[in-house]
Design a protein around this motif. Structure first.
Motif, short mmCIF file in Angstrom:
data_model
loop_
_atom_site.label_atom_id
_atom_site.label_comp_id
_atom_site.label_asym_id
_atom_site.label_seq_id
_atom_site.Cartn_x
_atom_site.Cartn_y
_atom_site.Cartn_z
N UNK A 2 5.02 -2.94 -11.25
CA UNK A 2 5.10 -1.74 -10.40
C UNK A 2 3.84 -1.57 -9.55
N UNK A 3 2.63 -1.66 -10.15
CA UNK A 3 1.42 -1.60 -9.29
C UNK A 3 1.39 -2.73 -8.26
N UNK A 4 1.90 -3.92 -8.64
CA UNK A 4 1.88 -5.05 -7.71
C UNK A 4 2.72 -4.76 -6.48
N UNK A 5 3.91 -4.21 -6.68
CA UNK A 5 4.80 -3.92 -5.56
C UNK A 5 4.20 -2.83 -4.67
N UNK A 6 3.71 -1.76 -5.29
CA UNK A 6 3.14 -0.66 -4.52
C UNK A 6 1.96 -1.11 -3.68
N UNK A 7 1.07 -1.89 -4.29
CA UNK A 7 -0.12 -2.31 -3.56
C UNK A 7 0.16 -3.46 -2.61
N UNK A 8 1.29 -4.17 -2.81
CA UNK A 8 1.69 -5.19 -1.82
C UNK A 8 2.02 -4.52 -0.50
N UNK A 9 2.71 -3.38 -0.57
CA UNK A 9 2.99 -2.63 0.65
C UNK A 9 1.70 -2.15 1.31
N UNK A 10 0.75 -1.68 0.49
CA UNK A 10 -0.53 -1.23 1.02
C UNK A 10 -1.27 -2.38 1.69
N UNK A 11 -1.29 -3.54 1.01
CA UNK A 11 -1.96 -4.70 1.58
C UNK A 11 -1.32 -5.14 2.88
#
Length: 257
Positions: free
Chosen positions: A74-83
């Motif tokens: 879940x953190x990976x997906x959220x921060x992938x969008x941020x990145x």
């Protein structure tokens, strides 16, 4: 000829990268790029990558560790969008330096240099004896997801950072691979959502026969890789991941990928 080259790359790449949890996309993009414009090559690779992950999910999904999937994925997906969003703001980012080998000019980019150094750092946990038995506590999994997602969104190289964390999470070999596959599927869904407009715009330029054959070749590679999984140990997988992390890091730092 392109059918043979692309299908062979998908077959061998899928089989070999089943154990490491990353590398298929890195291999397929330049192979597709030999025969298609780079924007088409990236989309075709993303489609094959996602369908192959779904097939691996069918083969191995029951062994996934749901707790790790949630705390890391879940953190990976959220921060992938941020990145990815930050990357859109850094379109004028300049390389630190460039150099020429033969007819090719390679650029050393700040983001890829950073990721390469991070991967070399994680590789130390396997090559330095005093660090070899250290496992990452489960409380650090969200941090791993944040780093993997954020830098993956910035550069597209998310799988290597994911593998670097998961290989030290005290998972069995089946659980390590299956958990990585589940997270990769979630990431692929988010990535294809971003690509959806481009997929529609370029759909008339796709070779659907080639896309189907490449996907089936990747399925075959994953199937036989799964059969071989029964004969390898978690230590073998750790060693393979370490070698691939070091190689991947060097190629990133040098600007080759």
């Amino acid at each position: 000829m392109e059918y043979i080259i692309i299908c062979l790359a998908a077959l061998l790449g899928s089989g070999l990268t089943l154990f490491s949890g990353f590398g298929l996309g890195t291999l397929l993009v330049p192979v597709f790029g030999l025969f298609f414009p780079i924007e088409i090559a990236i989309i075709l690779t993303a489609i094959v990558h996602f369908l192959n992950n779904l097939f691996k999910l069918f083969l191995l999904g029951k062994s996934a560790n749901l707790n790790v999937v949630l705390r890391f994925g879940i953190p990976a997906i959220l921060f992938a969008f941020l990145g990815a969003y930050i990357l859109s703001l850094l379109t004028d980012m300049q390389p630190l330096m460039d150099y020429q080998m033969g007819n090719h000019i390679f650029e050393i980019m700040p983001i890829k240099l950073t990721i390469g150094i991070l991967l070399l750092f994680f590789s130390l946990f396997e090559v330095v004896p005093s660090l070899a038995n250290i496992q990452f506590d489960k409380k650090y999994l969200p941090l791993g997801g944040i780093l993997s997602g954020f830098f993956g969104g910035l550069s597209g190289n998310q799988g290597a950072l994911r593998a670097a964390f998961l290989i030290r999470a005290n998972l069995s070999k089946q659980s390590f691979i299956a958990t990585g596959v589940v997270i990769a599927c979630l990431v692929d869904i988010s990535r294809l959502t971003i690509y959806s407009k481009e997929i529609i715009n370029h759909s008339d330029h796709f070779d659907y026969t080639l896309l189907t054959l490449a996907t089936l070749s990747a399925f075959i590679g994953a199937y036989f890789g799964n059969k071989l999984l029964e004969k390898v140990t978690i230590k073998t997988i750790q060693n393979l991941v370490t070698v691939m992390l070091i190689l991947f890091a060097i190629l990133l730092i040098m600007g080759i990928i």
